[in-house]
Design a protein around this motif. Structure first.
Motif, PDB file in Angstrom:
ATOM      1  N   GLY A  29       0.810  -1.210   0.000  1.00 15.43           N
ATOM      2  CA  GLY A  29       0.000   0.000   0.000  1.00 15.43           C
ATOM      3  C   GLY A  29       0.840   1.255   0.000  1.00 15.43           C
ATOM      4  N   THR A  30       0.436   2.257   0.775  1.00 13.73           N
ATOM      5  CA  THR A  30       1.158   3.529   0.807  1.00 13.73           C
ATOM      6  C   THR A  30       2.453   3.440   1.602  1.00 13.73           C
ATOM      7  OG1 THR A  30      -0.183   4.214   2.698  1.00 13.73           O
ATOM      8  CG2 THR A  30      -0.949   4.876   0.519  1.00 13.73           C
ATOM      9  N   ARG A  31       2.706   2.303   2.266  1.00 12.17           N
ATOM     10  CA  ARG A  31       3.971   2.146   2.998  1.00 12.17           C
ATOM     11  C   ARG A  31       5.133   1.858   2.059  1.00 12.17           C
ATOM     12  NH1 ARG A  31       0.253  -0.938   5.267  1.00 12.17           N
ATOM     13  NH2 ARG A  31       1.227  -2.904   4.682  1.00 12.17           N
ATOM     14  N   GLY A  32       4.842   1.348   0.877  1.00 11.85           N
ATOM     15  CA  GLY A  32       5.892   1.022  -0.074  1.00 11.85           C
ATOM     16  C   GLY A  32       6.656  -0.229   0.313  1.00 11.85           C
ATOM     17  N   ILE A  33       7.560  -0.648  -0.567  1.00 14.97           N
ATOM     18  CA  ILE A  33       8.388  -1.844  -0.364  1.00 14.97           C
ATOM     19  C   ILE A  33       9.850  -1.440  -0.402  1.00 14.97           C
ATOM     20  CG2 ILE A  33       9.152  -4.030  -1.396  1.00 14.97           C
ATOM     21  CD1 ILE A  33       6.435  -4.303  -0.139  1.00 14.97           C
ATOM     22  N   GLN A  34      10.601  -1.811   0.639  1.00 11.23           N
ATOM     23  CA  GLN A  34      12.032  -1.512   0.651  1.00 11.23           C
ATOM     24  C   GLN A  34      12.899  -2.748   0.459  1.00 11.23           C
ATOM     25  OE1 GLN A  34      14.213  -1.168   4.638  1.00 11.23           O
ATOM     26  NE2 GLN A  34      12.264  -0.162   5.110  1.00 11.23           N
ATOM     27  N   GLY A  35      12.309  -3.939   0.568  1.00 11.78           N
ATOM     28  CA  GLY A  35      13.110  -5.142   0.390  1.00 11.78           C
ATOM     29  C   GLY A  35      12.247  -6.377   0.214  1.00 11.78           C
ATOM     30  N   VAL A  36      12.824  -7.386  -0.463  1.00 13.79           N
ATOM     31  CA  VAL A  36      12.183  -8.685  -0.631  1.00 13.79           C
ATOM     32  C   VAL A  36      13.232  -9.753  -0.405  1.00 13.79           C
ATOM     33  CG1 VAL A  36      11.107 -10.272  -2.281  1.00 13.79           C
ATOM     34  CG2 VAL A  36      10.370  -7.889  -2.200  1.00 13.79           C
ATOM     35  N   GLU A  37      12.865 -10.801   0.324  1.00 18.77           N
ATOM     36  CA  GLU A  37      13.766 -11.909   0.602  1.00 18.77           C
ATOM     37  C   GLU A  37      13.118 -13.212   0.161  1.00 18.77           C
ATOM     38  OE1 GLU A  37      16.008 -10.154   4.561  1.00 18.77           O
ATOM     39  OE2 GLU A  37      14.137 -11.276   4.810  1.00 18.77           O
ATOM     40  N   VAL A  38      13.952 -14.111  -0.357  1.00 19.97           N
ATOM     41  CA  VAL A  38      13.463 -15.387  -0.863  1.00 19.97           C
ATOM     42  C   VAL A  38      14.226 -16.517  -0.177  1.00 19.97           C
ATOM     43  CG1 VAL A  38      13.146 -16.840  -2.911  1.00 19.97           C
ATOM     44  CG2 VAL A  38      12.929 -14.345  -3.101  1.00 19.97           C
ATOM     45  N   SER A  39      13.492 -17.533   0.213  1.00 21.17           N
ATOM     46  CA  SER A  39      14.094 -18.738   0.786  1.00 21.17           C
ATOM     47  C   SER A  39      13.909 -19.888  -0.197  1.00 21.17           C
ATOM     48  CB  SER A  39      13.437 -19.095   2.124  1.00 21.17           C
ATOM     49  OG  SER A  39      13.905 -20.359   2.581  1.00 21.17           O
ATOM     50  N   VAL A  40      14.957 -20.681  -0.378  1.00 20.98           N
ATOM     51  CA  VAL A  40      14.873 -21.868  -1.242  1.00 20.98           C
ATOM     52  C   VAL A  40      15.047 -23.150  -0.428  1.00 20.98           C
ATOM     53  CG1 VAL A  40      15.657 -20.607  -3.277  1.00 20.98           C
ATOM     54  CG2 VAL A  40      17.341 -21.771  -1.820  1.00 20.98           C
ATOM     55  N   ASP A  41      15.012 -23.006   0.910  1.00 24.10           N
ATOM     56  CA  ASP A  41      15.219 -24.175   1.783  1.00 24.10           C
ATOM     57  C   ASP A  41      14.178 -24.212   2.900  1.00 24.10           C
ATOM     58  OD1 ASP A  41      16.071 -22.042   3.305  1.00 24.10           O
ATOM     59  OD2 ASP A  41      18.177 -22.661   3.381  1.00 24.10           O
ATOM     60  N   GLU A  42      12.940 -23.918   2.522  1.00 23.63           N
ATOM     61  CA  GLU A  42      11.807 -24.002   3.460  1.00 23.63           C
ATOM     62  C   GLU A  42      11.968 -23.061   4.650  1.00 23.63           C
ATOM     63  OE1 GLU A  42      10.258 -27.938   4.281  1.00 23.63           O
ATOM     64  OE2 GLU A  42      11.433 -28.778   2.635  1.00 23.63           O
TER      65      GLU A  42
ATOM     66  N   LEU B 169      15.181  -5.510  -6.711  1.00 26.80           N
ATOM     67  CA  LEU B 169      13.904  -4.832  -6.909  1.00 26.80           C
ATOM     68  C   LEU B 169      13.964  -3.884  -8.102  1.00 26.80           C
ATOM     69  CD1 LEU B 169      13.008  -3.830  -3.237  1.00 26.80           C
ATOM     70  CD2 LEU B 169      11.750  -5.447  -4.657  1.00 26.80           C
ATOM     71  N   THR B 170      12.875  -3.814  -8.851  1.00 24.79           N
ATOM     72  CA  THR B 170      12.752  -2.779  -9.874  1.00 24.79           C
ATOM     73  C   THR B 170      12.432  -1.456  -9.190  1.00 24.79           C
ATOM     74  OG1 THR B 170      10.391  -3.177 -10.167  1.00 24.79           O
ATOM     75  CG2 THR B 170      11.901  -4.443 -11.565  1.00 24.79           C
ATOM     76  N   GLU B 171      12.591  -0.370  -9.925  1.00 24.76           N
ATOM     77  CA  GLU B 171      12.220   0.937  -9.395  1.00 24.76           C
ATOM     78  C   GLU B 171      10.702   0.992  -9.204  1.00 24.76           C
ATOM     79  OE1 GLU B 171      14.134   3.560  -8.381  1.00 24.76           O
ATOM     80  OE2 GLU B 171      15.738   2.085  -8.600  1.00 24.76           O
ATOM     81  N   PRO B 172      10.229   1.654  -8.150  1.00 21.67           N
ATOM     82  CA  PRO B 172       8.780   1.723  -7.931  1.00 21.67           C
ATOM     83  C   PRO B 172       8.088   2.536  -9.019  1.00 21.67           C
ATOM     84  CG  PRO B 172       9.959   3.149  -6.391  1.00 21.67           C
ATOM     85  CD  PRO B 172      11.001   2.344  -7.103  1.00 21.67           C
ATOM     86  N   LEU B 173       6.919   2.086  -9.440  1.00 18.04           N
ATOM     87  CA  LEU B 173       6.132   2.825 -10.419  1.00 18.04           C
ATOM     88  C   LEU B 173       5.564   4.099  -9.809  1.00 18.04           C
ATOM     89  CD1 LEU B 173       4.170  -0.222 -11.894  1.00 18.04           C
ATOM     90  CD2 LEU B 173       6.056   1.016 -12.991  1.00 18.04           C
TER      91      LEU B 173
END
Length: 261
Positions: free
Chosen positions: A177-190, A199-203
């Protein structure tokens, strides 16, 4: 425009489109969306600021809520304090063309940061009221504030897919929402460990962000991938699972894939 305003007025479609436009790229998500679900999309919305119209009408100091009523009998509301932040639109254009009938023609509300229930379509009436208005979904026990929760999902690969080779690119999106996204993390081991995604630039401040992870697989096998987002305030997406009712789904999106050499 009626209710607790000093100068009530009625405007036709031609009056609406003649007013100065604001343009916002806003992601809308249904409150009924499940974790990893598809009921979320982003568009470019154009129309006058609701704040500007309320200022023109002159809001009474006793105002509490602004009520939106639709041609199909639906209604919902936002607090006057929220509307006066200035980012809520009465949109009559979507992605550069007049608002399609399926998206609320002739006009709809666009309320950034709230679930889609607040962005009332097929708008016919706006009323300023001196009480907390309970709309269609609130009367059925759903959330009143309808603030979107931080979410993320994996779009590629898909659950159950078999991947050839040991090098893959994982894609997805995240939204808060209006808080925006500053990071994303992915796990490949459960969930035992987490890797930072790109991350791409925010629209816009009100839209989702896309993320990518280059995954170098150590050996063939079956893998469970999970994703979590960090919003612009530093809040980490919760792993506690919750159904959509009453205030939006929660939990982490996971998929299982098989990797072959």
């Amino acid at each position: 425009m009626k209710g607790l305003v000093q100068r009530p007025f009625t405007f036709r479609y031609r009056d609406l489109v003649a007013r100065p436009l604001l343009s916002e790229i806003v992601t809308l998500e249904c409150v009924g969306n499940t974790v990893g679900g598809e009921f979320i999309s982003t568009g470019k919305w154009e129309g006058p600021s609701l704040k500007a119209l309320l200022e023109e009408a002159g809001v009474d100091p006793n105002a509490i809520d602004v009520v939106f009523r639709a041609a199909d009998g639906y209604s919902d509301s936002l607090p006057i304090k929220r509307v006066m932040q200035g980012d809520v639109l009465i949109a009559h254009r979507m992605n550069g063309v007049p608002l399609p009938p399926g998206h609320g023609f002739p006009a709809r509300i666009i309320a950034p940061g709230h679930y889609g229930m607040k962005s009332v379509q097929w708008l016919t009436e706006i009323e300023v009221v001196p009480e907390d208005y309970q709309g269609y979904y609130q009367q059925k026990g759903w959330t009143e504030e309808a603030i979107v929760k931080t979410m993320s999902k994996i779009d590629v690969p898909q659950h159950g897919e078999t991947l050839k080779g040991l090098h893959h690119r994982v894609h997805g999106l995240a939204f808060a929402g209006t808080r925006g996204i500053q990071g994303v993390e992915v796990s490949v081991d459960e969930g035992l460990s987490w890797q930072r995604a790109s991350l791409t630039e925010p629209l816009s401040p009100f839209a989702w962000r896309f993320w990518t992870l280059d995954w170098h697989v150590s050996r063939p096998g079956r893998y469970t991938l999970a994703v979590r987002a960090v919003d612009g305030l530093g809040g980490v997406q919760t792993s506690v699972e919750q159904e959509p009712a009453p205030d939006g789904a929660a939990g982490l999106h996971q998929i299982t894939v098989t990797v072959e050499a």
